[in-house]
Design a protein around this motif. Structure first.
Motif, PDB file in Angstrom:
ATOM      1  N   ILE A 115      52.496  43.457  40.317  1.00 19.87           N
ATOM      2  CA  ILE A 115      51.032  43.018  39.891  1.00 19.87           C
ATOM      3  C   ILE A 115      50.263  44.190  39.280  1.00 19.87           C
ATOM      4  CG2 ILE A 115      48.701  42.334  40.818  1.00 19.87           C
ATOM      5  CD1 ILE A 115      50.244  40.794  42.786  1.00 19.87           C
ATOM      6  N   GLY A 116      50.650  45.239  39.680  1.00 16.58           N
ATOM      7  CA  GLY A 116      49.961  46.610  38.872  1.00 16.58           C
ATOM      8  C   GLY A 116      50.508  46.600  37.511  1.00 16.58           C
ATOM      9  N   LEU A 117      51.745  46.131  37.147  1.00 14.43           N
ATOM     10  CA  LEU A 117      52.263  46.175  35.777  1.00 14.43           C
ATOM     11  C   LEU A 117      51.632  45.151  34.839  1.00 14.43           C
ATOM     12  CD1 LEU A 117      56.019  46.452  36.205  1.00 14.43           C
ATOM     13  CD2 LEU A 117      54.571  47.943  35.189  1.00 14.43           C
ATOM     14  N   LEU A 118      51.313  43.909  35.675  1.00 16.65           N
ATOM     15  CA  LEU A 118      50.433  43.077  34.927  1.00 16.65           C
ATOM     16  C   LEU A 118      49.036  43.683  34.471  1.00 16.65           C
ATOM     17  CD1 LEU A 118      51.264  39.687  36.978  1.00 16.65           C
ATOM     18  CD2 LEU A 118      52.108  40.466  34.571  1.00 16.65           C
ATOM     19  N   ALA A 119      48.495  44.198  35.564  1.00 17.81           N
ATOM     20  CA  ALA A 119      47.202  44.833  35.383  1.00 17.81           C
ATOM     21  C   ALA A 119      47.377  45.947  34.143  1.00 17.81           C
ATOM     22  CB  ALA A 119      46.608  45.445  36.531  1.00 17.81           C
ATOM     23  N   VAL A 120      48.296  46.681  33.991  1.00 21.98           N
ATOM     24  CA  VAL A 120      48.574  47.567  32.909  1.00 21.98           C
ATOM     25  C   VAL A 120      48.547  46.906  31.643  1.00 21.98           C
ATOM     26  CG1 VAL A 120      50.165  49.249  31.781  1.00 21.98           C
ATOM     27  CG2 VAL A 120      49.946  49.341  34.314  1.00 21.98           C
ATOM     28  N   ARG A 121      49.194  45.822  31.615  1.00 22.17           N
ATOM     29  CA  ARG A 121      49.407  44.995  30.393  1.00 22.17           C
ATOM     30  C   ARG A 121      48.061  44.282  30.132  1.00 22.17           C
ATOM     31  NH1 ARG A 121      49.297  43.185  26.270  1.00 22.17           N
ATOM     32  NH2 ARG A 121      50.681  41.761  25.152  1.00 22.17           N
ATOM     33  N   PHE A 122      47.564  43.655  31.318  1.00 21.25           N
ATOM     34  CA  PHE A 122      46.274  42.674  30.837  1.00 21.25           C
ATOM     35  C   PHE A 122      44.891  43.299  31.127  1.00 21.25           C
ATOM     36  CE2 PHE A 122      49.951  39.783  31.106  1.00 21.25           C
ATOM     37  CZ  PHE A 122      50.081  39.339  29.841  1.00 21.25           C
ATOM     38  N   GLY A 123      44.890  44.418  31.944  1.00 24.00           N
ATOM     39  CA  GLY A 123      43.611  45.007  32.099  1.00 24.00           C
ATOM     40  C   GLY A 123      43.166  44.370  33.375  1.00 24.00           C
ATOM     41  N   GLU A 124      41.547  44.300  33.262  1.00 25.68           N
ATOM     42  CA  GLU A 124      41.021  43.758  34.490  1.00 25.68           C
ATOM     43  C   GLU A 124      40.877  42.395  34.482  1.00 25.68           C
ATOM     44  OE1 GLU A 124      40.302  45.714  37.195  1.00 25.68           O
ATOM     45  OE2 GLU A 124      41.168  47.199  36.227  1.00 25.68           O
ATOM     46  N   LYS A 125      41.540  41.649  33.670  1.00 25.00           N
ATOM     47  CA  LYS A 125      41.720  40.260  33.957  1.00 25.00           C
ATOM     48  C   LYS A 125      42.530  40.034  35.117  1.00 25.00           C
ATOM     49  CE  LYS A 125      42.004  39.650  29.027  1.00 25.00           C
ATOM     50  NZ  LYS A 125      42.965  39.771  28.202  1.00 25.00           N
ATOM     51  N   VAL A 126      43.354  40.716  35.645  1.00 27.10           N
ATOM     52  CA  VAL A 126      44.234  40.770  37.003  1.00 27.10           C
ATOM     53  C   VAL A 126      43.179  41.179  37.906  1.00 27.10           C
ATOM     54  CG1 VAL A 126      45.899  41.430  38.358  1.00 27.10           C
ATOM     55  CG2 VAL A 126      46.147  41.399  35.911  1.00 27.10           C
ATOM     56  N   PRO A 127      42.830  40.191  38.668  1.00 28.07           N
ATOM     57  CA  PRO A 127      41.599  40.688  39.690  1.00 28.07           C
ATOM     58  C   PRO A 127      42.039  41.808  40.622  1.00 28.07           C
ATOM     59  CG  PRO A 127      42.978  38.479  40.383  1.00 28.07           C
ATOM     60  CD  PRO A 127      43.551  39.109  39.031  1.00 28.07           C
ATOM     61  N   ALA A 128      40.868  42.562  40.610  1.00 21.08           N
ATOM     62  CA  ALA A 128      41.134  43.911  41.667  1.00 21.08           C
ATOM     63  C   ALA A 128      41.142  43.416  43.032  1.00 21.08           C
ATOM     64  CB  ALA A 128      39.730  44.685  41.274  1.00 21.08           C
ATOM     65  N   GLU A 129      40.468  42.378  43.413  1.00 24.02           N
ATOM     66  CA  GLU A 129      40.857  42.037  44.800  1.00 24.02           C
ATOM     67  C   GLU A 129      42.303  41.872  45.373  1.00 24.02           C
ATOM     68  OE1 GLU A 129      38.530  40.539  42.875  1.00 24.02           O
ATOM     69  OE2 GLU A 129      36.461  40.629  43.713  1.00 24.02           O
ATOM     70  N   LEU A 130      42.779  41.047  44.289  1.00 23.62           N
ATOM     71  CA  LEU A 130      44.189  40.828  44.650  1.00 23.62           C
ATOM     72  C   LEU A 130      45.157  41.856  44.974  1.00 23.62           C
ATOM     73  CD1 LEU A 130      46.564  38.635  44.782  1.00 23.62           C
ATOM     74  CD2 LEU A 130      46.718  38.972  42.430  1.00 23.62           C
ATOM     75  N   ARG A 131      44.866  43.263  44.129  1.00 23.50           N
ATOM     76  CA  ARG A 131      45.541  44.233  44.174  1.00 23.50           C
ATOM     77  C   ARG A 131      45.103  45.062  45.466  1.00 23.50           C
ATOM     78  NH1 ARG A 131      44.174  47.076  38.764  1.00 23.50           N
ATOM     79  NH2 ARG A 131      42.686  45.349  38.561  1.00 23.50           N
ATOM     80  N   ILE A 132      43.922  44.968  45.813  1.00 19.66           N
ATOM     81  CA  ILE A 132      43.161  45.623  47.242  1.00 19.66           C
ATOM     82  C   ILE A 132      43.871  44.960  48.309  1.00 19.66           C
ATOM     83  CG2 ILE A 132      41.352  45.828  48.533  1.00 19.66           C
ATOM     84  CD1 ILE A 132      39.571  46.015  45.969  1.00 19.66           C
TER      85      ILE A 132
END
Lengths: 191, 343
Positions: free
Chosen positions: B158-175
């Motif tokens: 999921i972190g990789l998705l966040a690297v690619r798509f930025g904050e569109k990946v919900p921060a809560e999910l990662r937390i």
């Protein structure tokens, strides 16, 4: 933030159901013969009693005589709270040390010792001459095929074998993705 | 890349000092504590060699530190807020790949820890895949580590998705995933058999999550945000509130858990056992670390925070570095505490 806390608490609840909760650390509460006992005749069996059930497998008891010779006989057996091993007729008088190492029910190995003193020499001979540590070798070899067979069985049943396969697969996939993504970020930054 | 992060010439030195201090404090503390709890030789019983005896705790503490870093980096977007991407995005762009890298380290360390735990149970043998499978199948600690590794891996994905798509990946999910991966870790430690078992485990989970959020947040803010005064002024008041809560939760749950575990163990007498044996002194050492954190944290909170809010130059990095080093020591002691003998 409140929503997040709710999710976390729910997650906790789920996890308690999913992962077997740790049980406690086993503690030796008694032994036969007792620690520090003075015996005229050697026992034919050593029994150690723990405050809660001991896990099968991995349990090991040794009896070491005054001159470093070994006197236990046969395999260590686990029966619920009790772990025991047979003892050969003892030889010279003096202090005999009962060493043990068990797998506690919370998954930690627990090792320690108790001792008793033989006041009158017996007639027996040691099951192994000193030093005792070489016993790990043959015992280990005897254990290995059993473990291999169990592993094969576990792999067939799914279980941890499948988990390992899944993890190796995802590691490879994610690893490639990480390399590609990091390289791209670097390119974008330098551009 | 917009130049919003001012790079002082000694910035890299400070960063190296801080990270180095944190890691080496933790590793040193765990080595000293492991030497203190070292298994005394038992005649006729094979015990693990020094590589396992000292290697396992070191790996365990490194795993904890990687997890702390992941948690801190996951909390960062929440702390920074989403209103001013112009200013926060450069920081996040550095934070996201770091989170992925630390999640990797976490996953790999968890898997290596499983191998070492297997070796610990089978002294004198080199673990074979069969033995490792057997260990994971039969011992809860192995399953817990495997679960933690799986969480770390999914975090990396999921972190990789966040690297690619930025904050569109919900921060809560990662937390949530990062905290989820932390949960099985205390399950591998001590526990007691009594009706208090479940409350103690829950308070232990709170302890672990609170410590990770507090330490991780502070490390990440100091490393990535502290040099930008404007950003620091926005982030620190919020974090300070969270840290105060974490301090109370961690301190209380730690003391209660430790004392309850000792009280409920047969043959352990309080308060004498606090100074004898292995568990008691380590518990005291850890409580001392938390007590030492209070004045450091209070100085930042009550003396520096108002000046930080006015965008003035402060010595906050130095104070935070001291705090983080003490936290490293506490993590090191914590790892030794999980396997210290109670009696």
């Amino acid at each position: 933030m409140r929503r997040l806390l709710t999710v976390l608490l729910l997650a906790c609840a789920v996890l308690f159901g999913a992962v077997a909760p740790a049980q406690a650390h086993n503690i030796l509460i008694g032994s036969d013969p007792k620690d520090g006992a003075q015996l005229a005749t050697g026992p034919d069996k050593i029994t150690l009693t723990f405050d809660q059930p001991v896990r099968q497998g991995f349990a090991q008891i040794s009896v070491t005589g005054p001159d470093g010779t070994r006197w236990e006989n046969g395999k260590t057996t686990v029966d619920n709270h009790k772990v025991s091993v047979g003892v050969n007729p003892l030889g010279p008088a003096g202090e005999y040390i009962v060493g043990y190492r068990i797998l506690s029910s919370d998954g930690h190995p627990v090792a320690s010792k108790t001792a008793f003193t033989l006041t009158t020499p017996g007639t027996g001979t040691a099951s192994q001459p000193a030093p005792g540590l070489s016993s790990a070798g043959p015992q280990a070899q005897a254990q290995a095929p059993g473990l291999g067979a169990q592993a094969a069985e576990a792999a067939q049943n799914g279980g941890a074998g499948m988990a390992v396969l899944w993890i190796v697969g995802s590691i490879l996939l994610l690893g490639c993705a990480t390399v590609v993504a990091l390289r791209r970020t670097k390119e974008r930054e330098s551009a | 890349m917009t130049v919003t992060v001012e790079r002082a010439p000694q910035a890299d030195t400070v960063r190296r000092l801080l990270a180095g201090g944190f890691v080496s404090a933790a590793v040193l503390a765990v080595l000293v504590a492991s030497a203190f709890t070292a298994q005394e030789a038992v005649p006729g019983i094979a015990i693990p060699g020094p590589l396992v005896e000292y290697g396992l705790p070191v790996l365990r503490v490194l795993l904890d530190l990687a997890a702390v870093a992941v948690v801190g980096l996951s909390l960062l977007p929440k702390l920074l807020g989403f209103d001013d991407p112009e200013r926060t995005e450069p920081v996040m762009r550095r934070a996201r790949p770091m989170a992925v890298a630390f999640a990797w380290a976490w996953a790999v360390l968890a898997l290596v820890v499983i191998v070492f735990q297997t070796a610990e149970l089978n002294p004198g043998l080199i673990p074979t895949p069969g033995m490792i499978v057997e260990y994971v199948n039969s011992v809860g600690a192995g399953q817990g580590m495997l679960f933690s590794a799986a969480c770390a891996l999914s975090y990396a994905g999921i972190g990789l998705l966040a690297v690619r798509f930025g904050e569109k990946v919900p921060a809560e999910l990662r937390i949530v995933i990062a905290f989820f991966g932390l949960l099985p870790i205390p399950v591998t430690g001590h526990a007691v058999s009594s009706v208090w078992h479940d409350p103690i485990m829950i308070s232990m989970e709170l302890h672990v999550m609170g410590a990770a959020a507090w330490t991780g947040g502070l490390v990440v803010i100091t490393l990535l945000v502290a040099r930008d005064r404007e950003l620091l002024a926005r982030v620190l008041p919020g974090f300070s509130k969270m840290a105060t809560l974490a301090l109370i939760v961690v301190g209380l749950s730690g003391v209660v858990n430790g004392l309850a575990t000792m009280l409920l163990t047969p043959g352990v007498e309080l308060p004498g056992a606090l100074l004898t044996g292995e568990y008691g002194p380590l518990l005291v050492a850890k409580a001392a670390c938390v007590a030492l954190l209070v004045p450091l944290a209070a100085h930042i909170r009550f003396r520096l925070l108002s000046r930080i809010a006015e965008r003035q130059a402060t010595t906050v990095i130095a104070w935070a570095t001291a705090e983080i080093t003490v936290m490293g020591v506490a993590y090191g002691v914590a790892v030794a505490l999980t396997t210290a003998s109670l009696s």
